[in-house]
Design an enzyme around this catalytic site. Structure first.
Site, PDB file in Angstrom:
ATOM      1  N   ARG A   2      39.664  42.088  41.752  1.00 52.87           N
ATOM      2  CA  ARG A   2      39.546  43.371  41.048  1.00 52.87           C
ATOM      3  C   ARG A   2      38.259  44.121  41.427  1.00 52.87           C
ATOM      4  O   ARG A   2      37.607  44.741  40.587  1.00 52.87           O
ATOM      5  CB  ARG A   2      39.636  43.172  39.521  1.00 52.87           C
ATOM      6  N   SER A  47      47.248  45.096  32.183  1.00 54.47           N
ATOM      7  CA  SER A  47      46.409  43.942  31.868  1.00 54.47           C
ATOM      8  C   SER A  47      45.014  44.428  31.475  1.00 54.47           C
ATOM      9  O   SER A  47      44.343  45.091  32.251  1.00 54.47           O
ATOM     10  CB  SER A  47      46.340  43.023  33.093  1.00 54.47           C
ATOM     11  N   GLU A  76      39.379  44.608  32.570  1.00 52.61           N
ATOM     12  CA  GLU A  76      39.936  45.020  33.863  1.00 52.61           C
ATOM     13  C   GLU A  76      40.256  46.510  33.813  1.00 52.61           C
ATOM     14  O   GLU A  76      40.096  47.228  34.793  1.00 52.61           O
ATOM     15  CB  GLU A  76      41.203  44.215  34.157  1.00 52.61           C
TER      16      GLU A  76
END
Length: 298
Positions: free
Chosen positions: A170, A220, A290
């Site tokens: 990420r 998410s 995230e």
């Protein structure tokens, strides 16, 4: 800033535009100036103008892994949704920043090219996917990314090779340097279309079984903490189904927060903070978001 409409009459520009129309959570305040370029050249014009005139600039993609605060965003938002082109060159696919990742994976399937199966259900744009090195089910964008064309914050055009696009979980150089993605080149492999389709069907079934696709959400919410799964920690903290305002920790997957009706960005942020605090107290684990949170409080 209102001079932008006079300065660029050929570019679609809206004032005081509600951003809840452009986010998957259906939340967010207004943009002062909302610009929708149709070409790379128009994008370059706007970015250069903002830099020269010291105007705050925010880039918006598909709004899928994003929370925009209820006070909205000051300055200029450039929405790259109209940069949609996807084309094939040998075993490579070149997709523009605003193209949807799902559409790009489908294009690869139609061309019998394998490598983007993991992305068949990720609801982001190409630009956003590169920015955060999006991934799912064991695959990441960086696995197949060959090159990217970007703009710097000053409007300079750059072509980045794979070796310059250092990526991690990420994370990407693109995010670190605040580059604006214009297009991406993916290197794929020829494969039987039925085999690609079967893999996509398998991943789609997994996604539909495990994720709360029936509600607006930002995807998410938390990164995977080392040695743990965020959803499991949240579940074991007794937070599954917990509600603040119109935001709820999903009953289907505790790693998701859904809008069950009338949620505000503040509801989302308060619920995220509550989840982080509870998991920290129970397990001494720090949950890092995230989802990207931008804008101003109301």
């Amino acid at each position: 800033m209102n001079n932008l409409q006079a300065q660029f009459p050929h570019i679609a520009i809206k004032l005081n535009e509600p951003l809840s129309k452009y986010t998957y959570t259906k939340t967010g305040g207004n943009a002062d100036v909302f610009v929708m370029p149709k070409t790379i050249e128009e994008t370059k014009e706007i970015v250069t103008y903002c830099h020269q005139n010291k105007l705050p600039l925010t880039i918006l993609g598909n709004g899928s892994n994003l929370i925009i605060k209820d006070g909205g965003i000051r300055g200029v938002i450039v929405h790259l949704d109209l940069l949609q082109s996807i084309e094939r060159k040998n075993t490579q696919i070149i997709a523009m920043s605003g193209a949807k990742l799902i559409d790009t994976a489908k294009f690869a399937l139609d061309e019998s090219l394998s490598g983007l199966e993991f992305a068949c259900g990720i609801p982001g744009s190409i630009g956003g996917a590169l920015h955060m090195n999006a991934g799912a089910y064991g695959g990441e964008i960086s696995d197949v990314l060959e090159a990217a064309t970007v703009l710097t914050q000053s409007g300079e055009l750059k072509k980045l090779k794979r070796s310059e696009l250092k990526a991690a979980y990420r994370f990407s150089t693109i995010a670190e340097k605040k580059y604006i993605v214009l297009d991406a080149t993916f290197s794929l492999e020829l494969e039987d279309k039925n085999i690609i389709q079967a893999k996509m069907d398998e991943l789609t079934a997994l996604r539909e079984a495990k994720q709360p696709l029936e509600y607006p959400s930002c995807g998410s919410v938390f990164k995977r903490p080392p040695g743990h799964f965020a959803g499991k920690l949240i579940q074991d903290s007794g937070l599954q189904g917990h509600i603040i305002g119109g935001a709820q920790v999903s009953l289907k997957h505790a790693g998701f927060i859904v809008n069950i009706g009338g949620a505000t960005a503040t509801d989302y942020m308060n619920l995220i903070a509550h989840v982080q605090q509870t998991v920290r107290e129970k397990f001494d684990v720090e949950l890092e978001t995230e989802v990207k949170i931008i804008g101003e409080d109301k």
